[in-house]
Structures are given as C-alpha cells and as structure tokens.
Write a protein that holds these residues in place. Structure first.
Motif, PDB file in Angstrom:
ATOM      1  N   ASP A 372       0.799  -1.225   0.000  1.00 51.96           N
ATOM      2  CA  ASP A 372       0.000   0.000   0.000  1.00 51.96           C
ATOM      3  C   ASP A 372       0.831   1.274   0.000  1.00 51.96           C
ATOM      4  O   ASP A 372       0.332   2.340   0.376  1.00 51.96           O
ATOM      5  N   SER A 373       2.092   1.188  -0.452  1.00 52.32           N
ATOM      6  CA  SER A 373       2.897   2.415  -0.530  1.00 52.32           C
ATOM      7  C   SER A 373       4.124   2.208  -1.404  1.00 52.32           C
ATOM      8  O   SER A 373       4.575   1.081  -1.625  1.00 52.32           O
ATOM      9  N   ILE A 374       4.657   3.316  -1.869  1.00 51.52           N
ATOM     10  CA  ILE A 374       5.900   3.317  -2.642  1.00 51.52           C
ATOM     11  C   ILE A 374       6.607   4.644  -2.394  1.00 51.52           C
ATOM     12  O   ILE A 374       5.951   5.692  -2.252  1.00 51.52           O
ATOM     13  N   ILE A 375       7.947   4.615  -2.300  1.00 51.53           N
ATOM     14  CA  ILE A 375       8.732   5.824  -2.026  1.00 51.53           C
ATOM     15  C   ILE A 375       9.893   5.899  -3.007  1.00 51.53           C
ATOM     16  O   ILE A 375      10.586   4.909  -3.250  1.00 51.53           O
ATOM     17  N   ILE A 376      10.104   7.103  -3.539  1.00 52.05           N
ATOM     18  CA  ILE A 376      11.191   7.406  -4.469  1.00 52.05           C
ATOM     19  C   ILE A 376      12.131   8.409  -3.806  1.00 52.05           C
ATOM     20  O   ILE A 376      11.686   9.346  -3.134  1.00 52.05           O
ATOM     21  N   LYS A 377      13.424   8.235  -4.009  1.00 55.20           N
ATOM     22  CA  LYS A 377      14.427   9.197  -3.528  1.00 55.20           C
ATOM     23  C   LYS A 377      14.906  10.015  -4.699  1.00 55.20           C
ATOM     24  O   LYS A 377      15.385   9.481  -5.700  1.00 55.20           O
ATOM     25  N   GLY A 378      14.752  11.321  -4.594  1.00 55.82           N
ATOM     26  CA  GLY A 378      15.228  12.221  -5.625  1.00 55.82           C
ATOM     27  C   GLY A 378      16.343  13.099  -5.117  1.00 55.82           C
ATOM     28  O   GLY A 378      16.989  12.803  -4.102  1.00 55.82           O
ATOM     29  N   ALA A 383       9.668  11.407  -2.458  1.00 60.00           N
ATOM     30  CA  ALA A 383       8.280  11.471  -2.916  1.00 60.00           C
ATOM     31  C   ALA A 383       7.700  10.076  -2.838  1.00 60.00           C
ATOM     32  O   ALA A 383       8.416   9.074  -2.984  1.00 60.00           O
ATOM     33  N   GLY A 384       6.411  10.001  -2.607  1.00 63.18           N
ATOM     34  CA  GLY A 384       5.798   8.689  -2.507  1.00 63.18           C
ATOM     35  C   GLY A 384       4.287   8.748  -2.620  1.00 63.18           C
ATOM     36  O   GLY A 384       3.681   9.820  -2.696  1.00 63.18           O
ATOM     37  N   ILE A 385       3.705   7.565  -2.644  1.00 58.34           N
ATOM     38  CA  ILE A 385       2.254   7.424  -2.721  1.00 58.34           C
ATOM     39  C   ILE A 385       1.840   6.360  -1.709  1.00 58.34           C
ATOM     40  O   ILE A 385       2.493   5.319  -1.577  1.00 58.34           O
ATOM     41  N   VAL A 386       0.770   6.637  -1.001  1.00 55.84           N
ATOM     42  CA  VAL A 386       0.147   5.678  -0.086  1.00 55.84           C
ATOM     43  C   VAL A 386      -1.302   5.501  -0.534  1.00 55.84           C
ATOM     44  O   VAL A 386      -1.966   6.483  -0.889  1.00 55.84           O
ATOM     45  N   TRP A 387      -1.779   4.255  -0.533  1.00 56.90           N
ATOM     46  CA  TRP A 387      -3.159   4.002  -0.935  1.00 56.90           C
ATOM     47  C   TRP A 387      -3.823   3.028   0.036  1.00 56.90           C
ATOM     48  O   TRP A 387      -3.166   2.246   0.711  1.00 56.90           O
ATOM     49  N   ASN A 388      -5.130   3.114   0.091  1.00 55.96           N
ATOM     50  CA  ASN A 388      -5.918   2.264   0.995  1.00 55.96           C
ATOM     51  C   ASN A 388      -7.048   1.638   0.197  1.00 55.96           C
ATOM     52  O   ASN A 388      -8.010   2.322  -0.164  1.00 55.96           O
ATOM     53  N   ILE A 389      -6.937   0.346  -0.094  1.00 58.98           N
ATOM     54  CA  ILE A 389      -7.938  -0.345  -0.912  1.00 58.98           C
ATOM     55  C   ILE A 389      -9.029  -0.913  -0.014  1.00 58.98           C
ATOM     56  O   ILE A 389      -8.882  -2.003   0.562  1.00 58.98           O
TER      57      ILE A 389
END
Length: 498
Positions: A372-378, A383-389
């Motif tokens: 339910d999440s992903i994180i990018i290092k710039g 930056a990242g996205i979290v989701w709740n299904i």
C-alpha cells in the motif's frame, strides 16, 4: 508497539514506472469531436502521455479505404483526410499514435459480422493483398507527412482475436495468417517498424500466447513485442445498462501476467522480448460503475506500483469518457472507462496517474515498496504514494534518513471525503444533463486536498506519518525547506497581531 517503517536510502528496488507511456481511447473517429479533444488536452496538460491507442483506424468513419469501378474493373483508392486531421491534432497535443491495425473496411471484409454501436467489422479480409497494401500505403503516407519519427510508433495487429466478437469465430489459424501477412509486408517495406501481437484479452491467454509464439518460431518470424490485455474483475452482475463487478485478488492477476512473461521467456528465440499491456483497467465493460469511484483509484494505485515488474509498458483504457462502444452515454457518471468524465471533470483515478507521473519527475530510484505504498528518492527530496484499498482508516509511519534540517511536507489527498465528484453528482440528484452551475460544483469537488507542514529532522532522520482513509490515494513530497522571508515580514506576528 510501533509499526514505523525504517526506510533505507541505499535500497534500490526495481520499479519500471511507465505510467505515461500510452493511454487508450475510444474509436479514432471520435477525435473529430470537440469534447473529445477538450478532454485529451486536459489529460495531456496534467499528465502527458507519449502514445495513444484506439480501435477503428480502418473502419468506415475514418474513411481510408475505398473501391470504385472503372471500365468494368474494381480499383482501390485511399483517403487520408480524416486520419491526417486526427493525427495532426494528436501531435499538436504532444501525443503519438500507437497503431492498432483494425477493424476491417466493409468493402474489404469477407463477412458482415460487426461489433459495438458503431459497427466495426471483425471479419478477415476478402483478399490479404488488399489488406497489406492498405497497411503499407498508410505507413508510407504517415512517413511522408510526419517524417522518420513514424518508425518509432508502435504497431499492433488487430484487437482481442481470441474473442469471437472481435475476430470471426476467434479463429486462431486465421489470425496467425493475418499477423504473418501483415508483419512480413511491413518489414518488407521497412524492417525498422516495431510490430507486435497477438493483442489478446485474458480468455485462454496462455494457450494463445504459447501457440502464437510456436507459430512465429515455425515461420521464422520474430515479433518486436508480445501484447495482451489486463482486467481485474469477476464476471459482472447487470442491472439495466450498468455492470456491477467485484474486484479480483490483485496478486492473482499479477501472477497471470507473470505466466505470460514466463511463456515468452521459455522460448530461446523470444526470451526477454518486450511485453506490452495495451489495455488495462478494473472492469472490462463500458458501463462498469466501479470506474468512477475512489475504490478504483486506490486499486489502480497498487496496479501501477507493480505492472512494470513484468511488462515493458501498460496502457490504461481509456483517457476520457467520449466513448460509444455500447452507445452514447446517458449521464456524465455512467461507469465509463475514462480518467475524465464529461465536461473535463477528473475522476479520482485521474489523480492516481497524475501522482505517478509526479513520482517519475522526482526520479527513478525506488527505495521502498509494499502492498500500500511506494517511495522514491530524488535530489534533496523524497516522494511517494500511499493508498488504501477498501479498508478502514490506517496510519502509515516512515522513518527517512536526512540531514538535520527543516523539511516541508506537501500532501495531496484523494479520498471519499476530499475528492469524490461521483458523490457530489449523486447528492445533486444525478442530473443526466447538469447545468453550468452544477457542472462547476461537481468539478470544484474533483481536485485533491492539499496540505503542507514543516518538519524538523533530528539525529539524522525525519519521521513521516500519513493517515489514509478508506479508498484514499495520497501523494507526498518531503523536501528541504529554503526559508527566505522578506525584510520585516514575520509570519507568527501576522497571526497574533490584532
């Protein structure tokens, strides 16, 4: 007990983010209408896809193929007026065609079977030479008009030939003949064109992909890609003209895609051949009511985090709701495939794509990913996205490495409370033809909630907490804060001086 996730900056997780590679469209002839172009312009401005794929390149509304009689002899001529108008506009909007070769011009067809409200003919050609001449002459015309970049436009032979509605009797040998004749004719003209197939959906997919590759091997053909489709719902329950579907287990659907990847790689000749998902969504129906929901947005967020694991690209079906497979829609929210509803109202899933495009702009170094999440290092930021299904609200806590500096946290939240145009339309009485004021109210409700905060790092780390409501999709950026106040301006004094 803390559920805080310790994120390691040195991790490097494979993440092939092709969110903007391609998007689907209804039949190409719809690009001659203003609402279609308004929606596409909005999508391109906010997301920006590279390619667009749709049906109906050779159907009669685009009007390329014509036959006439002269001195008792049947002759052929081509008309590129409409295709030029369509492709000119695509290029003006920064998007290029992903050429799906289909359906059959009625004058060239061997039968009368059609599909959809707009009657696309789905029978083989009465003469394969007529078909291949038409295909090659179109490529020559496009190259003369748009230059050598046309060589980079992907080509796919037909659409879902494993379904009898899309290809007469789902005749596998006949489709293989169509692919072979088309492939060889294009390569004889210029071998640099990239030609793929078999463009199947998930019906007997393993049999079709394996048989297709056996056929190619036996005929010394090496397609440039293998293409298939990906939908993720159980068989729908219909009520009137609407389809109600339950989502399938995501892992099962990912496993199904992996099985296609494994079949391709089991052939020495085709190992590592690119696999393109040229259509994907949740429901495969044009009145699939789930498409308009926040649940759809959250589920697709998880899909986008993993579809690149086994696929070179993946194309959402479709960018907008100007779409007529089962007829002209009665209402602005009708379960259409599109990211955008009528009047350029973005649906929640639109923002899922916009958020993944923002991830791509930040960078391609993925340092964390789970269900339910992903994180990018710039550069100087995360930056990242979290989701709740479809779960109760939960708190996602991360510990990120940092210098002992101040950071600004920016969050953009799409959930059932903050960005739910479907509910607003419903609350207004579900008007089939909303007036200008109603459209404005719905559209104003269709954008993410944006919040900011200042976080101070300590001891080489910064803590981040994100609360995800049911069916939420949250985009976040955490970046170093550059504080440059103007002389004499004191924010705290502004708030307390009365």
């Amino acid at each position: 007990m803390s559920n805080k996730i310790i994120v390691n900056d040195n991790e490097s997780i494979r993440f092939n983010n092709k969110v903007d590679f391609c998007v689907g469209t209804g039949r190409l002839g719809l690009a001659l209408t203003s609402e279609y172009l308004d929606e596409l312009e909005f999508v391109q401005r906010e997301i920006g896809f590279k390619y667009i794929r749709g049906h109906g390149l050779f159907t009669d509304d685009v009007a390329i193929y014509h036959e006439y009689e002269e001195d008792g002899v049947t002759k052929v001529e081509y008309n590129y007026t409409y295709v030029d108008r369509i492709f000119d506009k695509y290029i003006e909007l920064g998007i290029r065609p992903f050429l799906e070769l289909g359906f059959m011009p009625k004058a060239m067809a061997s039968g009368t079977q059609t599909i959809f409200y707009w009657e696309g003919n789905t029978t083989p050609p009465k003469d394969y030479k007529l078909w291949t001449d038409m295909v090659v002459n179109l490529l020559k015309h496009l190259r003369a008009r748009y230059g050598e970049e046309v060589l980079t436009w992907p080509i796919e032979v037909w659409n879902e030939p494993n379904l009898p509605g899309f290809w007469y009797k789902a005749d596998m040998p006949e489709y293989f003949k169509l692919f072979k004749e088309t492939f060889l004719a294009i390569k004889a003209y210029d071998e640099r064109f990239q030609v793929g197939g078999p463009a199947i959906c998930g019906v007997n997919d393993e049999e079709w992909i394996r048989s297709f590759l056996v056929f190619c091997k036996e005929n010394n053909i090496k397609p440039d890609s293998v293409t298939r489709h990906h939908y993720t719902v159980e068989f729908p329950e219909y009520d009137g003209q609407y389809a109600y579907s339950k989502l399938e287990d995501a892992q099962m659907r990912f496993d199904n895609l992996q099985s296609s990847r494994d079949i391709i790689d089991s052939f020495e000749e085709f190992k590592n051949l690119p696999m393109h998902i040229t259509e994907f969504n949740t429901s495969y129906t044009a009145r699939g009511v789930i498409h308009d929901t926040n649940l759809n947005a959250a589920y697709i967020a998880q899909q986008l985090s993993r579809l690149g694991d086994m696929n070179e690209s993946y194309s959402y079906w479709t960018f907008g709701d100007v779409f007529e497979e089962v007829g002209v829609p009665f209402t602005p929210f009708h379960g259409g495939f599109g990211l955008v509803a009528a009047n350029c109202i973005p649906k929640p899933t639109f923002w899922t794509f916009a958020f993944y495009k923002k991830l791509k702009e930040v960078g391609d170094k993925c340092i964390y990913r789970d269900d339910d999440s992903i994180i990018i290092k710039g550069d100087k930021k995360y930056a990242g996205i979290v989701w709740n299904i479809d779960k109760d609200e939960f708190l996602k806590e991360f510990e990120l490495g940092s210098d002992d500096k101040e950071y600004v946290l920016i969050t953009k939240t799409v959930d059932e409370e903050t960005c739910n145009p479907l509910k607003v339309w419903h609350d207004l009485g579900e008007p089939a033809n909303p007036d200008k004021e109603e459209v404005k109210i719905i559209k104003d409700s269709a954008f993410p909630s944006i919040k900011t905060d200042v976080i101070k790092a300590a001891d080489g780390k910064v803590d981040l907490s994100l609360k995800a409501g049911k069916n939420a999709v949250i985009y976040f950026e955490l970046k170093e804060r550059e504080f440059t106040p103007d002389r004499g301006y004191n924010y705290e004094k502004v708030l307390t001086f009365h």
